[in-house]
Design an enzyme around this catalytic site. Sequence first.
Site, short mmCIF file in Angstrom:
data_model
loop_
_atom_site.label_atom_id
_atom_site.label_comp_id
_atom_site.label_asym_id
_atom_site.label_seq_id
_atom_site.Cartn_x
_atom_site.Cartn_y
_atom_site.Cartn_z
N ALA A 63 -10.29 6.42 4.49
CA ALA A 63 -10.15 8.00 4.73
C ALA A 63 -8.21 7.86 4.68
CB ALA A 63 -10.70 8.52 5.68
N GLY A 108 -13.53 4.52 4.62
CA GLY A 108 -14.16 5.44 3.61
C GLY A 108 -14.62 4.75 2.37
N GLU A 111 -17.43 2.76 2.40
CA GLU A 111 -18.54 3.82 2.76
C GLU A 111 -18.92 4.43 1.43
OE1 GLU A 111 -16.11 5.39 6.07
OE2 GLU A 111 -18.07 4.89 7.34
N1 DAK Z 1 -4.43 6.31 4.01
C1 DAK Z 1 -3.26 6.80 3.77
N2 DAK Z 1 -2.57 6.20 3.06
C2 DAK Z 1 -2.86 4.91 2.74
C3 DAK Z 1 -3.99 4.43 3.17
C4 DAK Z 1 -4.98 5.20 4.01
N3 DAK Z 1 -6.26 4.58 4.26
N4 DAK Z 1 -4.14 3.07 2.70
C5 DAK Z 1 -2.81 2.93 1.88
N5 DAK Z 1 -2.07 3.94 2.06
C6 DAK Z 1 -0.56 4.19 1.44
C7 DAK Z 1 0.46 3.42 2.33
O1 DAK Z 1 0.64 4.39 3.42
C8 DAK Z 1 1.43 3.36 1.17
O2 DAK Z 1 2.01 4.59 1.13
P1 DAK Z 1 3.75 4.78 1.00
O3 DAK Z 1 4.25 4.00 2.15
O4 DAK Z 1 3.91 3.85 -0.26
O5 DAK Z 1 3.80 6.00 0.86
C9 DAK Z 1 0.70 3.04 -0.05
O6 DAK Z 1 -0.77 3.64 0.20
C10 DAK Z 1 0.50 1.63 -0.45
O7 DAK Z 1 -0.11 0.88 0.70
P2 DAK Z 1 0.82 -0.52 1.24
O8 DAK Z 1 2.14 -0.42 1.09
O9 DAK Z 1 0.20 -0.39 2.88
O10 DAK Z 1 0.06 -1.67 0.21
P3 DAK Z 1 -0.24 -2.99 0.98
O11 DAK Z 1 -0.69 -3.73 -0.37
O12 DAK Z 1 0.84 -3.64 1.72
O13 DAK Z 1 -1.46 -2.82 1.91
C11 DAK Z 1 -3.51 -2.24 2.38
C12 DAK Z 1 -2.81 -2.67 1.27
C13 DAK Z 1 -4.97 -1.61 1.53
C14 DAK Z 1 -3.91 -3.77 2.94
C15 DAK Z 1 -2.99 -1.35 3.33
O14 DAK Z 1 -2.42 -0.18 2.54
C16 DAK Z 1 -4.06 -0.68 4.46
O15 DAK Z 1 -4.36 -1.50 5.17
N6 DAK Z 1 -4.52 0.47 4.22
C17 DAK Z 1 -5.23 1.03 5.37
C18 DAK Z 1 -6.42 0.44 5.17
C19 DAK Z 1 -7.55 1.00 6.18
O16 DAK Z 1 -7.35 0.75 7.29
N7 DAK Z 1 -8.45 1.79 5.70
C20 DAK Z 1 -9.30 2.44 6.69
C21 DAK Z 1 -8.93 3.78 7.05
S1 DAK Z 1 -9.96 4.56 8.24
C22 DAK Z 1 -14.35 9.80 10.57
C23 DAK Z 1 -14.27 10.02 9.42
C24 DAK Z 1 -13.94 9.24 8.52
C25 DAK Z 1 -13.42 7.96 8.86
C26 DAK Z 1 -13.80 7.54 10.29
C27 DAK Z 1 -14.07 8.40 11.24
N8 DAK Z 1 -14.76 10.71 11.64
C28 DAK Z 1 -14.43 11.96 11.36
C29 DAK Z 1 -15.64 10.26 12.84
C30 DAK Z 1 -12.94 7.05 8.00
C31 DAK Z 1 -11.91 6.31 8.33
C32 DAK Z 1 -11.35 5.42 7.35
O17 DAK Z 1 -11.34 5.03 6.30
#
Ligand code: DAK
Length: 258
Positions: A63, A108, A111
Amino acid sequence: MDFILYEQKNGYAIVTINREKALNALNSQVLEELDATLDALDFSAVRCLIVTGAGQKSFVAGADIGEMSTLTKAEGEAFGKKGNAVFRKLESLPIPVIAAVNGFALGGGCELSLSCDIRLASENARFGQPETGLGITPGFGGTQRLARAIGVGKAKEMLYACTQVKAEEAKAIGLVNAVYPIDELLPAAEKLAAKIAANAPIAVRNTKKAVNDGLQVDIDSAIAIEAKLFGDCFESADQKEGMAAFLERREHAPFENK
Ligand code: DAK
């Protein structure tokens, strides 16, 4: 649509989450467009769906953290509801859905893949639920579907410790069916989709429903669900043609979904 690509082929369709700059992260607009895309599916022509991400790095990196970071409790709940409704719609479609996981499937994204019937992965795929490291629980069904897919122990490790799983391990624990070099992933998904699309649609639909509904209830109730859906196939044109072709030792005519 800004963030969803839709391509309809012979018997199946490909939905691509197309927000490559943000690694296909799911913001509200992506979820709304995905929802509208699912609503517009024409099941008379589309008998299997493939979901994938744009580019060669990421399926869906979760997400959108930027959008989520400022949500209030009420907004967070609404965002969770929106995502859950779309994922449940995907899971309940009357056709099989294949996730072609082409890179990161985090939060997400993991998921989303779990809401699909079958997961195929590229060699660079990585699965994980990083939410507890972000101060939240998984919100799009991860606490429920991951444990059902791979067992409680490994799921809890991934959920509590944010342990990520690479493609080969994902295959070993049954999270994905097969792993391919990135360039071979979509062709493999399309080959499988075409194979599914060639089978009798009513039978495939009822089989999906029997598996999904049966898994939610005790075994006696599950067998009753199966019996009902089995019976439902009879008297269909496709059942008659499928069985007649076998008895007459010939290829069946293309199934007609009736
Ligand atoms: N959201 C927004 N932007 C994201 C993103 C994300 N999840 N993942 C990557 N990006 C963006 C980065 O900010 C970056 O943007 P710019 O800085 O270039 O503008 C671009 O994508 C490239 O990412 P990186 O520069 O970070 O690329 P790397 O190769 O260095 O790293 C990575 C790739 C996938 C390891 C890293 O980007 C990363 O760790 N991303 C986040 C992964 C993550 O934590 N995902 C889980 C998100 S939490 C709920 C509803 C929904 C949810 C929970 C609760 N309720 C309402 C209860 C869901 C939660 C989630 O999914």
